[in-house]
Scaffold this motif. Structure first.
Motif, mmCIF file in Angstrom:
data_model
loop_
_atom_site.group_PDB
_atom_site.id
_atom_site.type_symbol
_atom_site.label_atom_id
_atom_site.label_comp_id
_atom_site.label_asym_id
_atom_site.label_seq_id
_atom_site.Cartn_x
_atom_site.Cartn_y
_atom_site.Cartn_z
ATOM 1 N N ILE A 406 0.827 -1.206 0.000
ATOM 2 C CA ILE A 406 0.000 0.000 0.000
ATOM 3 C C ILE A 406 0.862 1.257 0.000
ATOM 4 O O ILE A 406 1.999 1.256 0.494
ATOM 5 N N ILE A 407 0.318 2.311 -0.596
ATOM 6 C CA ILE A 407 0.904 3.642 -0.573
ATOM 7 C C ILE A 407 -0.199 4.620 -0.179
ATOM 8 O O ILE A 407 -1.384 4.284 -0.225
ATOM 9 N N CYS A 408 0.178 5.825 0.199
ATOM 10 C CA CYS A 408 -0.828 6.801 0.612
ATOM 11 C C CYS A 408 -0.468 8.170 0.054
ATOM 12 O O CYS A 408 0.668 8.417 -0.370
ATOM 13 N N GLY A 409 -1.442 9.051 0.066
ATOM 14 C CA GLY A 409 -1.241 10.409 -0.408
ATOM 15 C C GLY A 409 -2.333 11.307 0.111
ATOM 16 O O GLY A 409 -3.245 10.872 0.825
ATOM 17 N N CYS A 410 -2.252 12.590 -0.247
ATOM 18 C CA CYS A 410 -3.271 13.541 0.160
ATOM 19 C C CYS A 410 -3.418 14.604 -0.912
ATOM 20 O O CYS A 410 -2.511 14.837 -1.717
ATOM 21 N N GLY A 411 -4.595 15.241 -0.902
ATOM 22 C CA GLY A 411 -4.867 16.256 -1.909
ATOM 23 C C GLY A 411 -6.170 16.962 -1.643
ATOM 24 O O GLY A 411 -6.552 17.218 -0.495
ATOM 25 N N ILE A 416 -6.899 11.108 3.940
ATOM 26 C CA ILE A 416 -5.708 10.333 3.598
ATOM 27 C C ILE A 416 -6.125 9.251 2.611
ATOM 28 O O ILE A 416 -6.917 8.367 2.950
ATOM 29 N N GLU A 417 -5.629 9.319 1.403
ATOM 30 C CA GLU A 417 -6.014 8.388 0.352
ATOM 31 C C GLU A 417 -5.029 7.219 0.316
ATOM 32 O O GLU A 417 -3.808 7.422 0.289
ATOM 33 N N ILE A 418 -5.553 6.002 0.325
ATOM 34 C CA ILE A 418 -4.748 4.779 0.411
ATOM 35 C C ILE A 418 -4.996 3.951 -0.841
ATOM 36 O O ILE A 418 -6.141 3.795 -1.283
ATOM 37 N N ILE A 427 -8.161 1.937 -1.779
ATOM 38 C CA ILE A 427 -8.728 1.198 -0.656
ATOM 39 C C ILE A 427 -9.578 2.177 0.146
ATOM 40 O O ILE A 427 -9.128 3.268 0.483
ATOM 41 N N GLU A 428 -10.798 1.789 0.455
ATOM 42 C CA GLU A 428 -11.706 2.700 1.145
ATOM 43 C C GLU A 428 -11.152 3.071 2.511
ATOM 44 O O GLU A 428 -10.787 2.217 3.315
ATOM 45 N N PHE A 472 -5.209 -2.047 6.754
ATOM 46 C CA PHE A 472 -5.385 -1.710 5.351
ATOM 47 C C PHE A 472 -4.547 -2.627 4.460
ATOM 48 O O PHE A 472 -4.934 -2.938 3.343
ATOM 49 N N GLY A 473 -3.384 -3.057 4.993
ATOM 50 C CA GLY A 473 -2.576 -4.016 4.251
ATOM 51 C C GLY A 473 -3.299 -5.351 4.079
ATOM 52 O O GLY A 473 -3.202 -5.986 3.031
ATOM 53 N N ASN A 474 -4.055 -5.759 5.111
ATOM 54 C CA ASN A 474 -4.827 -6.997 4.996
ATOM 55 C C ASN A 474 -5.959 -6.850 3.986
ATOM 56 O O ASN A 474 -6.295 -7.801 3.262
ATOM 57 N N LEU A 475 -6.554 -5.652 3.894
ATOM 58 C CA LEU A 475 -7.628 -5.433 2.934
ATOM 59 C C LEU A 475 -7.100 -5.441 1.502
ATOM 60 O O LEU A 475 -7.878 -5.674 0.567
ATOM 61 N N SER A 476 -5.799 -5.214 1.320
ATOM 62 C CA SER A 476 -5.248 -5.188 -0.019
ATOM 63 C C SER A 476 -4.916 -6.566 -0.570
ATOM 64 O O SER A 476 -4.538 -6.703 -1.729
ATOM 65 N N LEU A 477 -5.042 -7.599 0.260
ATOM 66 C CA LEU A 477 -4.714 -8.945 -0.193
ATOM 67 C C LEU A 477 -5.745 -9.438 -1.213
ATOM 68 O O LEU A 477 -6.902 -9.108 -1.147
#
Length: 477
Positions: A406-411, A416-418, A427-428, A472-477
């Protein structure tokens, strides 16, 4: 020759039935009885052990030359294993998840940084943030949006986490500058040393441990605004830490820093130019001269410190190397001007706002641009290996420590967008608290306690979040 002879038969008495003699016997046991007896533990005595070689004993003979030869033979492999173990991040930051379904980002604190430094005419939005090497102190700067030259006084606010991992309402230290601060970066080893890049192109280094005369060094670094600062390893001496700076003047400069001498001196400058157009280009001109591009961002590889990637104006993404650089015309020995471009990547269609090497994969880096794309590149491949298409461009992006997926950002979305790195999808991010949505300009993840995330906003606030990255890492599996 042959004779026939008859003999009489001989008989024997049969013995196949034999009777065995047996007798029935009986046993007798004594009656059970119980008796109590007193016992006492044995007496303990202290004895001394003589470890020295007794007289008359022969000492073991050691062939020191063979021992030294054996040590020289095994040392490289042993050192490699020790270094790999020391640098391994396999279990650093690992925490057992108790509820995989509660992936909730929690806002725990909001600091109004702009109001705290209002007497210094601080601007409205957070322009830069940086955690120090101990990850206990956060530096924040705010600035105005400029249409031309800057006439404002810049201020840097220094906060330190308390025992509950919260920041105080009032900054511990305030540092002032003659123009707005565009970039901040704490020293990678010395927790009290911080460098600031100014809108005017100047660079200032402070020692925040001092109460008076906190300025360590001050130089006119670039001919235009500073876009990024980074403390890097000296490839000629791993003990030395250098300062790298970039500006809109098209230069990436590397500086020697000495705390004892309070000096910041130029070591070398790298000029980034646009790529020559191919002969079969559809452009009206057959060739285009190399024109210097302003450097918007850069990053040095954590695994190969001689390699760095630069983002230039016009969406340029270039790989450079400190080794094998070519001197340009007009270069001086005391401050050589070098052309270090090694490879051009497929660039963005807009401005490149961020470039960062992966902390987990030596061959991977990430870029983000105003064309609403996050691109994942492999160092040896010119085309991006993965492209994440966004609804709106991000103003800042970051790798998540200890989470490869996962990575994250903002705007402008105000959260916080994942994103899932492998699937290229968002990822929600669920936030149960009701908060006022603000444009987020900066995101800084605490490297020691990665669940602590500082986010800067366009209104001059710093939001402190608790983010369960593992969930969030588990949700990305």
């Amino acid at each position: 020759m042959f004779n026939v002879k008859h003999n009489e038969c001989v008989g024997f008495e049969s013995r196949w039935r034999v009777k065995k003699v047996s007798s029935v016997g009986s046993t007798q046991t004594t009656d059970y009885s119980k008796a109590e007896m007193e016992t006492s533990p044995p007496e303990k005595k202290d004895t001394q052990v003589q470890t020295e070689t007794p007289e008359g004993a022969t000492s073991v003979q050691v062939d020191e030359e063979k021992l030294a030869e054996w040590l020289r033979k095994i040392y490289p492999k042993v050192k490699k294993e020790l270094d790999d173990s020391a640098n391994s991040r396999a279990f650093k930051g690992y925490k057992l998840s108790t509820d995989s379904s509660d992936a909730n980002c929690k806002l725990v604190q909001i600091l109004n940084v702009a109001s705290q430094v209002k007497d210094a005419e601080i601007g409205s939005y957070v322009s830069a943030m940086s955690w120090n090497s101990t990850n206990q102190t956060l530096a924040v700067s705010c600035t105005y949006k400029h249409n031309s030259w800057c006439y404002h006084e810049g201020v840097v606010a220094i906060y330190t986490l308390d025992r509950e991992d919260n920041l105080p309402e009032t900054p511990r230290v305030k540092l002032t500058t003659e123009s707005c601060v565009t970039e901040l970066r704490f020293h990678s080893v010395l927790p009290a040393i911080i460098a600031a890049g100014l809108f005017s192109g100047g660079i200032i280094i402070w020692n925040i441990q001092k109460e008076d005369d906190q300025v360590v060094a001050k130089v006119e670094g670039h001919g235009d605004g500073i876009t990024q600062l980074s403390w890097i390893i000296d490839i000629n001496s791993a003990k030395n830490v250098l300062l790298a700076s970039s500006g809109l003047d098209g230069l990436l400069s590397i500086w020697n820093f000495s705390l004892n001498e309070s000096a910041l001196t130029i070591k070398e400058r790298h000029q980034i130019r646009s790529q020559l157009m191919p002969k079969n280009s559809e452009s009206q001109e057959e060739t285009v001269k190399k024109i210097a591009r302003g450097v918007t961002c850069f990053d040095f590889s954590k695994y190969s410190p001689e390699i760095f990637v630069i983002g230039g104006e016009g969406g340029l993404v270039v790989q450079c190397s400190l080794l094998g650089s070519r001197k340009l015309q007009g270069s001086k020995d005391e401050a050589p001007l070098l052309d270090s471009v090694f490879k051009y990547y497929e660039g963005h269609k807009g401005e490149v706002s961020s470039i960062k090497f992966s902390p987990n994969r030596r061959e991977m880096f990430m870029t983000s641009g105003s064309d609403s794309e996050i691109r994942i590149y492999v160092v040896d491949q010119e085309e991006p290996a993965q492209v994440i298409f966004l609804k709106q461009p991000l103003l800042d992006v970051s790798w998540v420590p200890y989470e490869e997926r996962i990575i994250c950002g903002c705007g402008k979305n105000g959260v916080i967008e994942i994103y899932n790195l492998l699937k290229g999808k968002a990822i929600e991010n669920t936030t149960k608290e009701k908060i006022k949505s603000e444009i987020m300009t900066q995101v800084e993840i605490n490297k020691t306690k990665s669940n602590i995330v500082a986010v800067g906003t366009e209104s001059g606030h710093v939001q402190m979040w608790r983010v369960p990255w593992a969930l969030f890492g588990n949700l990305s599996l």
